[in-house]
Design a protein around this motif. Sequence first.
Motif, PDB file in Angstrom:
ATOM      1  N   GLU A  29     -34.320  -9.286  37.742  1.00 28.37           N
ATOM      2  CA  GLU A  29     -34.848  -9.130  39.095  1.00 28.37           C
ATOM      3  C   GLU A  29     -35.409 -10.460  39.580  1.00 28.37           C
ATOM      4  O   GLU A  29     -35.849 -11.289  38.780  1.00 28.37           O
ATOM      5  CB  GLU A  29     -35.945  -8.060  39.133  1.00 28.37           C
ATOM      6  CG  GLU A  29     -35.456  -6.648  38.853  1.00 28.37           C
ATOM      7  CD  GLU A  29     -34.731  -6.020  40.033  1.00 28.37           C
ATOM      8  OE1 GLU A  29     -34.873  -6.540  41.172  1.00 28.37           O
ATOM      9  OE2 GLU A  29     -34.032  -5.004  39.824  1.00 28.37           O
TER      10      GLU A  29
ATOM     11  N   TRP B  82     -38.710  -0.153  39.028  1.00 28.46           N
ATOM     12  CA  TRP B  82     -38.446   0.001  37.603  1.00 28.46           C
ATOM     13  C   TRP B  82     -39.355   0.930  36.812  1.00 28.46           C
ATOM     14  O   TRP B  82     -38.960   1.399  35.730  1.00 28.46           O
ATOM     15  CB  TRP B  82     -38.405  -1.371  36.934  1.00 28.46           C
ATOM     16  CG  TRP B  82     -37.068  -2.005  37.136  1.00 28.46           C
ATOM     17  CD1 TRP B  82     -36.730  -2.943  38.081  1.00 28.46           C
ATOM     18  CD2 TRP B  82     -35.871  -1.726  36.414  1.00 28.46           C
ATOM     19  NE1 TRP B  82     -35.403  -3.259  37.978  1.00 28.46           N
ATOM     20  CE2 TRP B  82     -34.841  -2.533  36.960  1.00 28.46           C
ATOM     21  CE3 TRP B  82     -35.562  -0.875  35.353  1.00 28.46           C
ATOM     22  CZ2 TRP B  82     -33.539  -2.505  36.487  1.00 28.46           C
ATOM     23  CZ3 TRP B  82     -34.265  -0.848  34.875  1.00 28.46           C
ATOM     24  CH2 TRP B  82     -33.265  -1.648  35.442  1.00 28.46           C
TER      25      TRP B  82
ATOM     26  N   ALA C  71     -39.460  -5.309  41.544  1.00 26.10           N
ATOM     27  CA  ALA C  71     -39.424  -4.714  40.202  1.00 26.10           C
ATOM     28  C   ALA C  71     -40.507  -3.655  40.046  1.00 26.10           C
ATOM     29  O   ALA C  71     -40.265  -2.591  39.454  1.00 26.10           O
ATOM     30  CB  ALA C  71     -39.577  -5.800  39.149  1.00 26.10           C
TER      31      ALA C  71
END
Length: 230
Positions: A66, A76, A72
């Motif tokens: 990323e 994530w 992120a």
Amino acid sequence: MIDPDTADAPLASDLTPLAAIRARIARSAAIAQRKAEDVTLVAVSKTHPAEAILPLIAEGQRVFGENRVQEADAKWPALQEAHPDVRLHLIGQLQSNKAQEAVRRFDCIHSLDRPSLLTALARAMDRVGRQVPLLVQVNIGAEEQKGGCAVADLPALLGEARAAALPVIGLMCVPPAGIEAAPFFALLAKLADDHGLSARSMGMSDDFETAVMLGATHVRVGSALFGARG
């Protein structure tokens, strides 16, 4: 005549994008008398949503890249909760004020490029209690518009990192666009060798095969896996 050694090999059109990239890495590694498993494929998932990432995880990809801490952090946590063996690499420029968030979120940072960021990362690792492997990004083509440490400044930056006991494992570069990348990859490999560093993050969708043949340990592939950016 059909070569009996390749008669049963799958056609490129029969492979998924991930399988095709892995096959190309393996072929390039074999040409260079290297092992394919010594090359980490970083699937560059920046700007792509979770639904585009999940099929790659299902196919066995476990390392993703990323560009931004904020993206992120938004994308994530749920993915990593479901797949705790996935590893995240930060491959984009990092602001010093985001160092602590980066140390918490990422398993490797490819973009150390200046003393102020070095200081911020050292403090962040102390506060978080986590050592994250680092690569120094080198401005290999001396491009004014591009981030990265100048080649001439690399020894001093590495010296500061070692004095601070930071876990620098290698170098990263993005060669100039539109010209042959091989000389820049060769230079990065030489610099890594000269400084006793084993990791070389170099090569993207258009040139990762050349990078593998010249010693890349990490290749950062996005569009060849995901298609155009979202």
